[in-house]
Design a protein around this motif. Structure first.
Motif, PDB file in Angstrom:
ATOM      1  N   UNK A  98       7.897   0.360   4.071  1.00 55.98           N
ATOM      2  CA  UNK A  98       8.011  -0.965   3.478  1.00 55.98           C
ATOM      3  C   UNK A  98       8.703  -0.863   2.114  1.00 55.98           C
ATOM      4  N   UNK A  99       9.750  -1.654   1.927  1.00 55.54           N
ATOM      5  CA  UNK A  99      10.470  -1.566   0.656  1.00 55.54           C
ATOM      6  C   UNK A  99       9.579  -1.874  -0.548  1.00 55.54           C
ATOM      7  N   UNK A 100       8.557  -2.636  -0.349  1.00 55.94           N
ATOM      8  CA  UNK A 100       7.671  -2.940  -1.467  1.00 55.94           C
ATOM      9  C   UNK A 100       7.095  -1.661  -2.058  1.00 55.94           C
ATOM     10  N   UNK A 101       6.702  -0.793  -1.177  1.00 56.60           N
ATOM     11  CA  UNK A 101       6.109   0.448  -1.655  1.00 56.60           C
ATOM     12  C   UNK A 101       7.146   1.327  -2.321  1.00 56.60           C
ATOM     13  N   UNK A 102       8.264   1.447  -1.672  1.00 57.82           N
ATOM     14  CA  UNK A 102       9.312   2.301  -2.201  1.00 57.82           C
ATOM     15  C   UNK A 102       9.689   1.886  -3.623  1.00 57.82           C
ATOM     16  N   UNK A 103       9.753   0.581  -3.780  1.00 56.89           N
ATOM     17  CA  UNK A 103      10.201   0.026  -5.044  1.00 56.89           C
ATOM     18  C   UNK A 103       9.489   0.639  -6.242  1.00 56.89           C
ATOM     19  N   UNK A 104       8.182   0.689  -6.144  1.00 56.12           N
ATOM     20  CA  UNK A 104       7.431   1.160  -7.299  1.00 56.12           C
ATOM     21  C   UNK A 104       7.808   2.577  -7.662  1.00 56.12           C
ATOM     22  N   UNK A 150      13.190  -9.850  -8.639  1.00 55.47           N
ATOM     23  CA  UNK A 150      13.273  -8.438  -8.305  1.00 55.47           C
ATOM     24  C   UNK A 150      14.733  -8.036  -8.216  1.00 55.47           C
ATOM     25  N   UNK A 206      11.816   2.562  -8.507  1.00 58.57           N
ATOM     26  CA  UNK A 206      12.217   1.656  -9.574  1.00 58.57           C
ATOM     27  C   UNK A 206      13.485   0.883  -9.283  1.00 58.57           C
ATOM     28  N   UNK A 219       6.741  -0.047  11.404  1.00 59.84           N
ATOM     29  CA  UNK A 219       8.069  -0.633  11.234  1.00 59.84           C
ATOM     30  C   UNK A 219       8.985   0.150  10.308  1.00 59.84           C
TER      31      UNK A 219
END
Lengths: 357, 357
Positions: free
Chosen positions: A57-63, A125, A66, A54
DNA sequence: TGGAAATCTTGGACCGGTTCAAGAAAAATC
DNA sequence: GATTTTTCTTGAACCGGTCCAAGATTTCCA
C-alpha cells in the motif's frame, strides 16, 4: 477471536506470516525481486495471490521513503479554472508533460477561501508545489513556506530573491508591444488591464496600479507607459481599465472608453482572453479591427490565431514555463533559482496604421 | 551527538518534548484545540513557533487515518489530454466542482504504457478512482480492482453489474439522432466513428464493430444502425469509418466516403470533435452544410454552438457525469451502483432535408 | 573438506502522526 | 474537607510499509 475474522484487507505483515517469511523479505519480493531467491519469491507471490494481497500500500511506503511522487499545482482560482482558461490549460499541459516524463502525478490544489487554502496546502500529499500566481501570490507563497516543501512561483512578484520563480520580463514585453503600435503611427491609446487587486474593476489610476498586489498586470502597465512616454506621449491621458477577464467587465470598460472623445486608435489588452472579448465587443459595435481600431493581446494562446482578425500579441512560452517549473522542483529542490524566459512579438491581423481621419 | 544537530525538520515528537507535553497533547493542539487547556495550548503553539514546527505532516496523519482526501482520475490518454479535449475538460470541471465542494483534492493519473499505468495506479495516493474510460477500460478496471479502492467507471462497458458505472444509454441516444435525420428525409448515410480498438483506423466492418473493446463507439453504431434498419435502410451499404478524432484520420475517412458514388447526404459523427473536423473538411471541399450534406455530432460541447453552422448533436450532461462520479465514490464507496443519465437531442443548423437532387 | 566469499533472510528500528483507555488534575457538589 | 464530576493529559498501541546491520545459508575455491 483474532482480528483475522474481520475483512480488513491483508497487509504486508499478514502476507509475511502466511508465507512464513519476514516482512523484510516480503517487501523485497515486490520492490527488489532480484535479491530474493526465485523459489522464495514464487512462493510468496503464490501466497499473496491466495490471500488476495494487493501489493504494498502506497500509504505505508510513503512514511518510510518520504516521497509522494506527485507535485501539486496550487492556485487561488476555483479548481475548474485549470480546465477553462486557455492560458491555464496550456500551462498545465506543459506541467503534465514534464510530470509524465518524470513519472510523477499531478495534484490540483485550490481554494479561494484563505482558511481552506491553508488547509488544502498543508494537507496535500505532494513533493513540491508549482504556484500558479495569477492572483493571490502572497497567500500561496506564505503557505508554501510554512509547509517547507520545495516550490516555484510562476511569476516574479516583489519577493526579491528569496524564492524560486520562473517567468517573463513583463515590463520589457509590454514595451515591445507598445513600440509595435507606435511604429504603426498610433498616438491615442487605452489599456484593458487584468486585476490589480481584489478591490473591484473599472477605471484605475496610476496610484492604484503602483499599489497593485498582482505584479503581472502592474508591470505590463508600467512597460506600456514607459514606452509611450519615451515616444513623447502624455500617459496621464491614457485610460487604464481594470477588468476580470470576464465579458461584463471588459464590455463596461469599452463602453466608457468609446463614450468619450477622443477615442483611442489602439487598444492594449493585457491578455489574449481580454483582447478576444474586446474583439467581439468592437465587432458588435460596428468598429473595424484593425481598420478603425488596432488591438493587441498578450500570451499567444491558440484562440488568438483563429479569431477574425487573428490577434497581434506577445507570445509567452507558456508550456515551457510549466515544464521548467516542474524540472526546477524535481532537479534542485533546495536551490533558489530564477529563470526569465523570452517572449516573442507575433504580428497578425489585428494591428494596422491608424485610420487617416 | 544526538540527531538534533541535523537540520531535519522538527516533528510532532520534537515539539512535544520541547514543550514538555505528550505527543498526544501536541497532536490535539492542532486537531482538536478545544479539548486542550488554553494555557497549555498557547505554550505549545509558542514553542512550535520557536522551533519552527510547520504543523502535523500529512504523511504521518495518512497512515493513522487512512484517508488521503483526494480522488484520482485515471485514463490511458496522456495527461495533457485532460486539458486538451473539450469533452474531457467539461467532465473535469464537473469533477473539480464536486471535489471542491467536498473538500477533496484531485489527482490526475495516466500512462499509456501498461506497466506504467499499473505502477501509477498502485502508487497513487487517493481514496478512490474515477475511471475515464474513453479507451483502455479493461486495464483501468483491472488496476482499480487490484487496488481495492472504490472506483466508478464513466461508461458501462460489458462488465455486467460487477462495478459501479455512470453513463448514458448510447444505443438509445444514437437511435434518436438517426431518427432526426430520417425524419428530415435522409436515406444515404455514412458513419464517422471513434476508436473501436487499438488496431488502426479506416473503413470498418460490422464484425469489427461488434468485437470492439471500446463499447461506447460500438453502441453508438449499433443504435444508429438499428434505427436505420427500422426505417428499411440496408445498413450493409452504410460505410463506417474508424477515426482517432484527429484531423488526419477524419480527413482520410471523408476522402474515401466522398470518392465513391452515391455520396451520403447525412454524416453521423460519433463525437462533436469529429463532427467539427468534418465540418472544416467539408467547407474546404466546397460542400455546403447542411445544403449538400447534413452533419450530426455527439456530446454537446460548447465549440459546437459557435461553429458555422452550429452543430446538431446529442447533448450529454457531461459535467453532471463528473459530479455524480465523485459523489458515488464519496457517499457510498462500497456499494455498486449504476446510473444512466438522460441525453437530449439539440437541433441546430447543421442538419436539414437532403438536397432535392 | 574446510574456510572464505557471495548470496539470502531476518528482526527490529523507524517514518510522523492519531487514537483511546486509563490516570491525573481541576472544578463542582454536598 | 471529602467526594463526585468534569476536564485534561498521558503513554502506549497502531497505521503499513522501508531499510539496514547482522546473522544464516549457500556457493565457490584451494
Amino acid at each position: 477471536m483474532s482480528r483475522n475474522d474481520t475483512d480488513r484487507p491483508p497487509t504486508l505483515g499478514d502476507l509475511a506470516k502466511a508465507a512464513g517469511v519476514s516482512k523484510g523479505t516480503a517487501s523485497n519480493v515486490f520492490n527488489r525481486p532480484d535479491i530474493v531467491r526465485a523459489e522464495v519469491r514464487e512462493r510468496v507471490l503464490e501466497v499473496a495471490r491466495s490471500i488476495n494481497y494487493a501489493g504494498p500500500d502506497p500509504k505505508g511506503r510513503l512514511l518510510g521513503t518520504g516521497r509522494v511522487n506527485a507535485i501539486g499545482v496550487a492556485t487561488t482560482e476555483p479548481l475548474a479554472y485549470f480546465f477553462d482558461d486557455p492560458f491555464a490549460r496550456i500551462l498545465m499541459k506543459g506541467i503534465a508533460e514534464a510530470c509524465d516524463a518524470e513519472g510523477l502525478g499531478v495534484s490540483l490544489i485550490s481554494a479561494s477561501d484563505e482558511a481552506d487554502l491553508a488547509w488544502n496546502m498543508h494537507s496535500a500529499l505532494v513533493d513540491g508545489f508549482v504556484l500558479f500566481c495569477l492572483t493571490g501570490a502572497q497567500k500561496l507563497i506564505a503557505q508554501s513556506r510554512e509547509r517547507r516543501l520545495p516550490f516555484v512561483a510562476l511569476d516574479f512578484g516583489d519577493a526579491g530573491d528569496t524564492l524560486s520563480a520562473i517567468g517573463i520580463d513583463n515590463v520589457a514585453a509590454a514595451r515591445r508591444l507598445a513600440r509595435h503600435l507606435l511604429d504603426l503611427g498610433h498616438r491615442r491609446f487605452a489599456v484593458l488591464a487584468m486585476d490589480f487587486d481584489n478591490e473591484g474593476v473599472g477605471r484605475a489610476t496610476m496610484a492604484q496600479v503602483e499599489a497593485a498586489i498582482y505584479t503581472t498586470s502592474r508591470d505590463r502597465v508600467i512597460g506600456t507607459f514607459r514606452e509611450l512616454e519615451a515616444a513623447g506621449i502624455d500617459t496621464a491621458g491614457v485610460p487604464i481599465f481594470e477588468t476580470t477577464g470576464e465579458d461584463a467587465t471588459v464590455g463596461a470598460a469599452l463602453e466608457e472608453i468609446f463614450a468619450r472623445e477622443p477615442v483611442p486608435t489602439a487598444l492594449v489588452a493585457q491578455s489574449d482572453r481580454i483582447a478576444l472579448l474586446a474583439l467581439d465587443w468592437l465587432k458588435a459595435r460596428g468598429l473595424a479591427v484593425p481598420g478603425d481600431v488596432s488591438l493587441v493581446g498578450f500570451d499567444g494562446v491558440p484562440e488568438g490565431e483563429t479569431s477574425d482578425p487573428p490577434l497581434t500579441t506577445m507570445r509567452q512560452p507558456i508550456a515551457e514555463l510549466g515544464r521548467r517549473a516542474v524540472r526546477a522542483i524535481v532537479e534542485r529542490p533546495t536551490e533558489i533559482r530564477r529563470e526569465t524566459l523570452e517572449t516573442e512579438l507575433v504580428v497578425r491581423g489585428s494591428t494596422a496604421p491608424p485610420p487617416a481621419s
